[in-house]
Design a protein around this motif. Structure first.
Motif, PDB file in Angstrom:
ATOM      1  N   ASP A   1       2.477   9.425  -5.642  1.00  0.00           N
ATOM      2  CA  ASP A   1       1.464   9.404  -6.453  1.00  0.00           C
ATOM      3  C   ASP A   1       0.477   9.783  -6.032  1.00  0.00           C
ATOM      4  N   ALA A   2       0.329   9.108  -4.107  1.00  0.00           N
ATOM      5  CA  ALA A   2      -0.931   9.301  -3.634  1.00  0.00           C
ATOM      6  C   ALA A   2      -0.819   9.847  -2.772  1.00  0.00           C
ATOM      7  N   GLY A   3       0.434  11.454  -2.658  1.00  0.00           N
ATOM      8  CA  GLY A   3      -0.346  12.592  -1.988  1.00  0.00           C
ATOM      9  C   GLY A   3      -0.313  12.863  -0.475  1.00  0.00           C
ATOM     10  N   THR A   4       0.773  11.310   0.216  1.00  0.00           N
ATOM     11  CA  THR A   4       0.275  10.789   1.206  1.00  0.00           C
ATOM     12  C   THR A   4       1.962  11.468   2.041  1.00  0.00           C
ATOM     13  N   GLN A   5       1.965  11.606   3.106  1.00  0.00           N
ATOM     14  CA  GLN A   5       3.496  11.629   3.961  1.00  0.00           C
ATOM     15  C   GLN A   5       3.104  10.450   5.895  1.00  0.00           C
ATOM     16  N   TYR A   6       3.001   9.539   4.819  1.00  0.00           N
ATOM     17  CA  TYR A   6       2.666   8.994   6.010  1.00  0.00           C
ATOM     18  C   TYR A   6       3.999   7.490   5.392  1.00  0.00           C
TER      19      TYR A   6
ATOM     20  N   VAL B   1       7.016  14.982   9.064  1.00  0.00           N
ATOM     21  CA  VAL B   1       5.890  16.111   9.048  1.00  0.00           C
ATOM     22  C   VAL B   1       5.800  16.707   9.939  1.00  0.00           C
ATOM     23  N   GLY B   2       5.581  17.824   9.517  1.00  0.00           N
ATOM     24  CA  GLY B   2       5.199  19.009  10.884  1.00  0.00           C
ATOM     25  C   GLY B   2       4.598  20.040  10.175  1.00  0.00           C
ATOM     26  N   ASN B   3       3.222  21.149  11.315  1.00  0.00           N
ATOM     27  CA  ASN B   3       2.902  21.902  11.274  1.00  0.00           C
ATOM     28  C   ASN B   3       3.143  22.758  10.590  1.00  0.00           C
TER      29      ASN B   3
ATOM     30  N   ILE C   1       6.874   3.248  12.192  1.00  0.00           N
ATOM     31  CA  ILE C   1       5.344   3.807  11.892  1.00  0.00           C
ATOM     32  C   ILE C   1       5.798   5.517  11.632  1.00  0.00           C
ATOM     33  N   SER C   2       5.624   5.729   9.983  1.00  0.00           N
ATOM     34  CA  SER C   2       5.941   7.806  11.070  1.00  0.00           C
ATOM     35  C   SER C   2       4.456   7.883  10.126  1.00  0.00           C
ATOM     36  N   LEU C   3       4.002   8.545  11.250  1.00  0.00           N
ATOM     37  CA  LEU C   3       2.231   9.450  10.454  1.00  0.00           C
ATOM     38  C   LEU C   3       2.950  10.856  10.122  1.00  0.00           C
ATOM     39  N   ASP C   4       1.691  11.558   9.883  1.00  0.00           N
ATOM     40  CA  ASP C   4       1.148  13.037   9.332  1.00  0.00           C
ATOM     41  C   ASP C   4      -0.047  13.023  10.187  1.00  0.00           C
ATOM     42  N   THR C   5       0.273  14.161  10.365  1.00  0.00           N
ATOM     43  CA  THR C   5      -0.534  14.423  12.065  1.00  0.00           C
ATOM     44  C   THR C   5      -1.540  15.578  11.540  1.00  0.00           C
ATOM     45  N   THR C   6      -0.508  16.833  10.879  1.00  0.00           N
ATOM     46  CA  THR C   6      -0.623  17.243  10.196  1.00  0.00           C
ATOM     47  C   THR C   6      -2.089  17.572   9.762  1.00  0.00           C
ATOM     48  N   ASP C   7      -2.393  18.927   9.922  1.00  0.00           N
ATOM     49  CA  ASP C   7      -4.123  19.372   9.460  1.00  0.00           C
ATOM     50  C   ASP C   7      -4.097  20.626   8.673  1.00  0.00           C
TER      51      ASP C   7
ATOM     52  N   GLY D   1       0.484  -1.043   0.046  1.00  0.00           N
ATOM     53  CA  GLY D   1       0.018  -0.058   0.293  1.00  0.00           C
ATOM     54  C   GLY D   1       1.230   1.213  -0.312  1.00  0.00           C
ATOM     55  N   VAL D   2       0.337   2.034  -0.296  1.00  0.00           N
ATOM     56  CA  VAL D   2       1.071   3.670  -0.119  1.00  0.00           C
ATOM     57  C   VAL D   2       2.120   3.884   1.086  1.00  0.00           C
ATOM     58  N   GLY D   3       2.746   4.544   1.314  1.00  0.00           N
ATOM     59  CA  GLY D   3       3.667   4.981   2.342  1.00  0.00           C
ATOM     60  C   GLY D   3       5.069   4.121   2.784  1.00  0.00           C
TER      61      GLY D   3
END
Length: 584
Positions: free
Chosen positions: A379-384, A271-273, A396-402, A31-33
């Motif tokens: 390609d998917a526009g994700t950052q995790y 990534v951060g805010n 596991i690296s998450l993208d928690t920015t809104d 999957g993506v990421g």
């Protein structure tokens, strides 16, 4: 890469997780990421050899536990008690054993084997201090809104890289270090200039922390405004009245070329805010007026306190996610703006730009390619993403920015579902989760403009999910600029884990953190945390404006910054610790 060696004297045993990993049975979900190998490829389907390749050691340089170069040995501390305080060598911080989640058992130090060891850096906030869209003018209402040391963030970050490179390994277990993870706010104001500096600080290269006129600095510190420290003027500005020095040549030194050796470990990025949003709070991508203002030739440096307060209140109360009030303020003061040299390098960058910079071969350094991100993310526009740390541990690296705006964070349900699946698919590996935001600062659930149907969830939902998986050991994050370590004790049948929040490297005391995971071979696991400062000396010399001298001054100026909190180091139980928990 072979598994990290045991710190016990006996031969290393073979356990189920090791056998599964060696057989390729531990599989990270397709999957993506995913960044499973140190190559830029589509999402892989199986983890093979770990990608977080540690420093190589030989028998002649066998690693052993140590304290030198860490805050166990010494921490910068004031040498005088009033006025502007000069720093020097202070006593170290002792290690605290925490037993809220499990009782430590005697003899564990002689039994334990190391599962993983790595370094966390967070909230570097590398700043283009001459950028037209900075908000220094908010200092008229709040002294915290601008820091006198902001022009030295690049020098300070390079010195932190130098400290990491000088580490002998993991200070408790003596194991080699696997990698470095940055947990967001790597840049400060979503500017291409800052992103380029961050990539070079981490991967190595020459950096000129200057934009606009290449010949000299253009910003608030040579504006003549009493609101800001004017280091090269003899005028009694606000900060000089508090004892800040007159330093001839400071600004020229701050913007001249410096060199980063780059990390000699692989590094990963979260990534951060401030990496995603203008001023860390405004979702303005696609706004043509602000896009032009970012690269233009006008900079607002002062506004009345009442207007600054109105803008700060809107940020604090999270009522202006798209920066309408900010834009209106800039437009209203167009005539009072000061002229600066336009520069296209100050353009705001998009999430895609952020990913492309990480995938750029020019910034590979010690790798891996993409520093966790892959072409699948682009390609998917994700950052995790997920990656294998060692035979027994995944990261596991998450993208928690809104993307909807405002500083606090959240997760989309699609990412939460992905996190759940990743943990299930890797139930035979321990897991360490990385994010920028803490559980208590994930309360911003504005819809993502690009995915309005993807409901956002807060920190409580993440805690609940992590507690439902027996393999989670720790959640490592930043954002709050303070050392905080929180035990999350699960209800009956759930999993307890530690949340480790680390102080920033932009506010004193300017820290990073070494984290070690060890199996105590008695039904418990220990997570060791050890804080580090940059390699710059604690004592400063006002006559030394070299790269190292400026890095030392960066720390001292931060300590003395008006309004700066002296509590960000946190309590002793949030600094150097042994965090014990039951094995899953």
């Amino acid at each position: 890469m072979s598994r990290i060696r045991s710190v016990a004297t006996s031969a290393q045993g073979v356990n189920r997780r090791t056998v599964l990993a060696a057989a390729g049975a531990v599989s990270l979900s397709a999957g993506v990421g995913y960044a499973l190998r140190p190559t830029d490829s589509e999402a892989a389907t199986a983890a093979q050899a770990p990608v977080a390749d540690s420093r190589q050691t030989t028998a002649e340089t066998a690693l052993a536990p140590y304290t030198k170069g860490t805050t166990l040995a010494s921490v910068a501390a004031p040498r005088n008690s009033s006025g502007y305080q000069r720093l020097g060598d202070g006593p170290g911080w002792a290690r605290v054993v925490r037993s809220e989640l499990a009782t430590p058992k005697s003899g564990r130090a002689g039994r334990r084997t190391t599962l993983a060891a790595f370094v966390q850096l967070t909230d570097l906030h590398l700043q283009d201090v001459q950028h037209p869209l900075r908000g220094e003018f908010l200092r008229s209402n709040s002294v915290h809104a601008w820091r006198p040391h902001e022009a030295l963030t690049v020098q300070g970050a390079i010195s932190l890289v130098e400290r990491v490179n000088a580490l002998k390994g993991a200070p408790v277990t003596g194991a080699p270090l696997h990698f470095v993870m940055t947990t967001g706010d790597n840049t400060d104001n979503n500017a291409h200039s800052e992103l380029e500096w961050f990539m070079k600080v981490m991967s190595g290269g020459r950096i000129t922390p200057n934009t606009g006129d290449p010949r000299h600095y253009e910003g608030v510190q040579n504006s003549g405004l009493q609101l800001y420290w004017q280091p090269e003027s003899t005028a009694r500005d606000h900060d000089k009245q508090l004892g800040f020095p007159h330093l001839k040549g400071f600004l020229a030194a701050a913007v001249r070329e410096v060199r980063s050796p780059g990390l000699d470990l692989p590094w990963y990025s979260t990534v951060g805010n401030h990496d995603s949003l203008l001023l860390g709070c405004y979702g303005v991508h696609g706004d043509p007026w602000l896009a032009e203002a970012a690269i233009g030739g006008k900079k607002l440096m002062s506004v009345p306190a009442a207007e600054a307060k109105k803008l700060q209140d809107a940020i604090h109360n999270a009522t202006d996610p798209h920066g309408a009030g900010y834009r209106d303020l800039l437009k209203a003061h167009a005539r009072s703006m000061r002229s600066v040299t336009p520069d296209e390098k100050r353009a705001l960058y998009t999430p895609a730009d952020y990913l492309k910079a990480h995938l750029d071969p020019a910034y590979q350094g010690r790798g891996p390619v993409g520093h966790g991100y892959s072409s699948a993310n682009l390609d998917a526009g994700t950052q995790y993403y997920a990656f294998r740390i060692s035979d027994d541990v995944i990261g596991i690296s998450l993208d928690t920015t809104d993307p909807g705006g405002m500083p606090n964070g959240s997760l989309g349900t699609a990412q939460l579902t992905w996190l759940d699946k990743t943990l299930k698919d890797n139930k035979d590996s321990y897991a360490v989760v990385f994010s920028h935001h803490t559980s208590t600062t994930m309360d911003n659930t504005r819809p993502d403009p690009a995915h309005p149907g993807d409901k956002r969830v807060g920190g409580a939902a993440v805690i609940s999910l992590l507690s439902s998986h027996a393999n989670v050991l720790a959640w490592v994050n930043g954002h709050v600029h303070e050392n905080v370590i929180t035990p999350h004790k699960a209800a009956s049948g759930g999993r307890s884990f530690w949340e480790i929040s680390t102080a920033s490297h932009v506010d004193y005391p300017h820290l990073g953190r070494i984290i070690e995971l060890a199996d105590n071979k008695d039904g418990t696991v220990s997570v060791f945390t050890t804080l580090i400062e940059s390699a710059a000396p604690h004592r400063t010399d006002f006559a030394d404006l070299s790269q190292t001298g400026l890095a030392a001054l960066y720390r001292e100026l931060a300590y003395n910054a008006p309004g700066a909190s002296k509590a960000l180091a946190g309590a002793a139980a949030a600094r150097n610790t042994e965090l014990v928990l039951h094995k899953g």
